[in-house]
Structures are given as C-alpha cells and as structure tokens.
Design a protein around this motif. Structure first.
Motif, mmCIF file in Angstrom:
data_model
loop_
_atom_site.group_PDB
_atom_site.id
_atom_site.type_symbol
_atom_site.label_atom_id
_atom_site.label_comp_id
_atom_site.label_asym_id
_atom_site.label_seq_id
_atom_site.Cartn_x
_atom_site.Cartn_y
_atom_site.Cartn_z
ATOM 1 N N ASP A 91 0.819 -1.216 0.000
ATOM 2 C CA ASP A 91 0.000 0.000 0.000
ATOM 3 C C ASP A 91 0.850 1.263 0.000
ATOM 4 O OD1 ASP A 91 -2.080 -1.725 0.104
ATOM 5 O OD2 ASP A 91 -2.825 -1.113 2.075
ATOM 6 N N ALA A 92 1.920 1.272 0.785
ATOM 7 C CA ALA A 92 2.763 2.460 0.898
ATOM 8 C C ALA A 92 3.401 2.832 -0.435
ATOM 9 C CB ALA A 92 3.847 2.239 1.957
ATOM 10 N N VAL A 93 3.615 1.829 -1.291
ATOM 11 C CA VAL A 93 4.209 2.081 -2.605
ATOM 12 C C VAL A 93 3.152 2.579 -3.579
ATOM 13 C CG1 VAL A 93 5.407 1.030 -4.568
ATOM 14 C CG2 VAL A 93 5.988 0.335 -2.223
ATOM 15 N N ARG A 94 1.958 2.001 -3.507
ATOM 16 C CA ARG A 94 0.891 2.342 -4.446
ATOM 17 C C ARG A 94 0.150 3.626 -4.081
ATOM 18 N NH1 ARG A 94 -3.280 -1.017 -4.718
ATOM 19 N NH2 ARG A 94 -2.897 -2.096 -2.739
ATOM 20 N N LEU A 95 0.337 4.096 -2.854
ATOM 21 C CA LEU A 95 -0.324 5.324 -2.418
ATOM 22 C C LEU A 95 0.453 6.530 -2.929
ATOM 23 C CD1 LEU A 95 -2.605 6.596 -0.690
ATOM 24 C CD2 LEU A 95 -1.010 6.562 1.238
ATOM 25 N N THR A 96 -0.116 7.243 -3.879
ATOM 26 C CA THR A 96 0.550 8.414 -4.453
ATOM 27 C C THR A 96 0.382 9.621 -3.542
ATOM 28 O OG1 THR A 96 -1.425 9.151 -5.666
ATOM 29 C CG2 THR A 96 -0.005 7.531 -6.760
ATOM 30 N N SER A 97 1.106 10.699 -3.844
ATOM 31 C CA SER A 97 0.983 11.926 -3.054
ATOM 32 C C SER A 97 -0.435 12.479 -3.147
ATOM 33 C CB SER A 97 1.991 12.976 -3.534
ATOM 34 O OG SER A 97 1.811 13.249 -4.919
ATOM 35 N N PHE A 98 -1.059 12.336 -4.316
ATOM 36 C CA PHE A 98 -2.449 12.773 -4.483
ATOM 37 C C PHE A 98 -3.381 11.909 -3.639
ATOM 38 C CE2 PHE A 98 -6.458 12.070 -6.915
ATOM 39 C CZ PHE A 98 -7.030 13.302 -6.656
ATOM 40 N N GLY A 99 -3.153 10.605 -3.673
ATOM 41 C CA GLY A 99 -3.977 9.705 -2.874
ATOM 42 C C GLY A 99 -3.811 9.978 -1.392
#
Length: 220
Positions: A91-99
C-alpha cells in the motif's frame, strides 16, 4: 471471509432516539451532503480519473450491522501497480501523493454518504472494519456490530488511528451503549474539527492504521 457470511444475533436495546429518529436523520443528512457536495464529487472524480485511472470509485466488502456484508464506497487513492509476478505492491508504494492528500483530508470517504443513504451505514457509529477482522474479535468486541457502522464515530474524534485497538473497541462499545441525539451531534461537529486539523490520520509507521491481529497485542 466469504460474502455469504451469516448475520450475527444480538439483543441490542434501542432508545427512543435510536428507534425513531436516528435513521431519518441519517437519510436527511446523507441527501443534504450528496446534493450540496455534488460539485466537489465531480471535481474529485475527474482528478482521480486523470491521476490514478479507472475505476474512480474503490469498492470493498465490509461487515455492517449484525455482521451483514455490504459494499463500502470510497474514492480511489492507490494505483494498481504490481510486481513481476502480478501481485499488488505494498500500500505504501501504491499510495501516491495525491492519494495521500485525499486520505489526509478525508475526501476519499465522501462516497460513503451513499452507503448512509442506502442504509448500510449511519452518519455516526463504529467505523466499518475489514472482513478478515471478524474472526479475531472476542465476544465483547463483536458487539460493535449491534448497530450500523458510521461515516464517523466516537473513536474517530478521540484519537482515530493514533490510539490502540483496545481503546478503539472500548470507545466503540461505549457508543453502542450510549447512543443519544446530543452525543451524535457532538461527534459530527468534532469530526469537522478533526478533519480540518488532520488529526490522528495514521499510526506510527503505517499508512493509516496498524492492522488488527487479535487480542492481547497492544496496538495490533
């Protein structure tokens, strides 16, 4: 946990407010939010589509009142990036700054007003947790399912993800046993304050909350 999970049996005693007024207030509040926030819904949906792709809405099965399973709706906050074997990345990798911004502002949870309108959720109640946690609850913790899960809740305005799981369950059960109109109103107003101050968004070392791993392990 399969979607055909059988409803749980409870003997929750409802007061006058909970029996006759809480659900109509949920409907009125959800309709009001969906109407007045509709321009914001459109803007966020477009931004999610452009930055994260489709689908715009993230759907996940969650246990509701009496353990009845429903589909929880949120705005998508993560990509679908996978490793070479086709497995989703952490999750920490797939979570973008926008997300992350969507989560920090709680804007990702706006589609849950539709869940409230449908009757899956209430404006105020224990937050709906993951299906896999059901088998980890003790008998007392399971009582959080005596009422509809909430868009916000007593634990969410008293520490949110920065308090231990024991504290969360204690607050959930306190709410279940003390549902009042003024109590719900106070929680709703405190929620606005918590969101604007961005309080308790994540546990230390985790994107949001530390996973629940059963009883007797402190924060997990």
């Amino acid at each position: 946990m399969k979607d055909d999970h059988q409803p749980l049996s409870f003997s929750h005693r409802k007061g006058i407010y909970e029996r006759y007024f809480k659900r109509p207030m949920d409907i009125l509040g959800a309709i009001t939010a969906l109407v007045f926030l509709s321009p914001l819904f459109v803007v966020i949906a477009v931004m999610v589509r452009l930055r994260l792709g489709s689908p715009v809405i993230f759907t996940q099965r969650r246990p509701g009142i009496h353990g009845t399973v429903f589909s929880l709706y949120k705005f998508r906050t993560m990509t679908d990036d996978r490793d070479k074997k086709g497995n989703l990345l952490p999750d920490a990798v797939r979570l973008t700054s926008f997300g992350k911004w969507l989560r920090n502002t709680s804007l990702d949870e706006l589609p849950e007003f539709y869940n409230v309108l449908r009757g899956d959720m209430s404006l105020v109640g224990p937050r709906p947790l993951l299906m896999k946690y059901l088998v980890l609850y003790n008998k007392n913790q399971m009582r959080r399912h005596e009422v509809r899960p909430g868009f916000t809740g007593y634990a969410q305005v008293n520490g949110r993800n920065q308090i231990s799981w024991d504290e969360k369950f204690r607050m959930d059960l306190h709410y279940v046993d003390h549902i009042t109109f003024w109590g719900d109103l106070q929680i709703l107003f405190k929620t606005i304050k918590t969101v604007f101050k961005r309080e308790g968004i994540s546990s230390e070392g985790f994107v949001t909350a530390e996973p629940f791993r059963g009883n007797g392990n402190g924060r997990g």
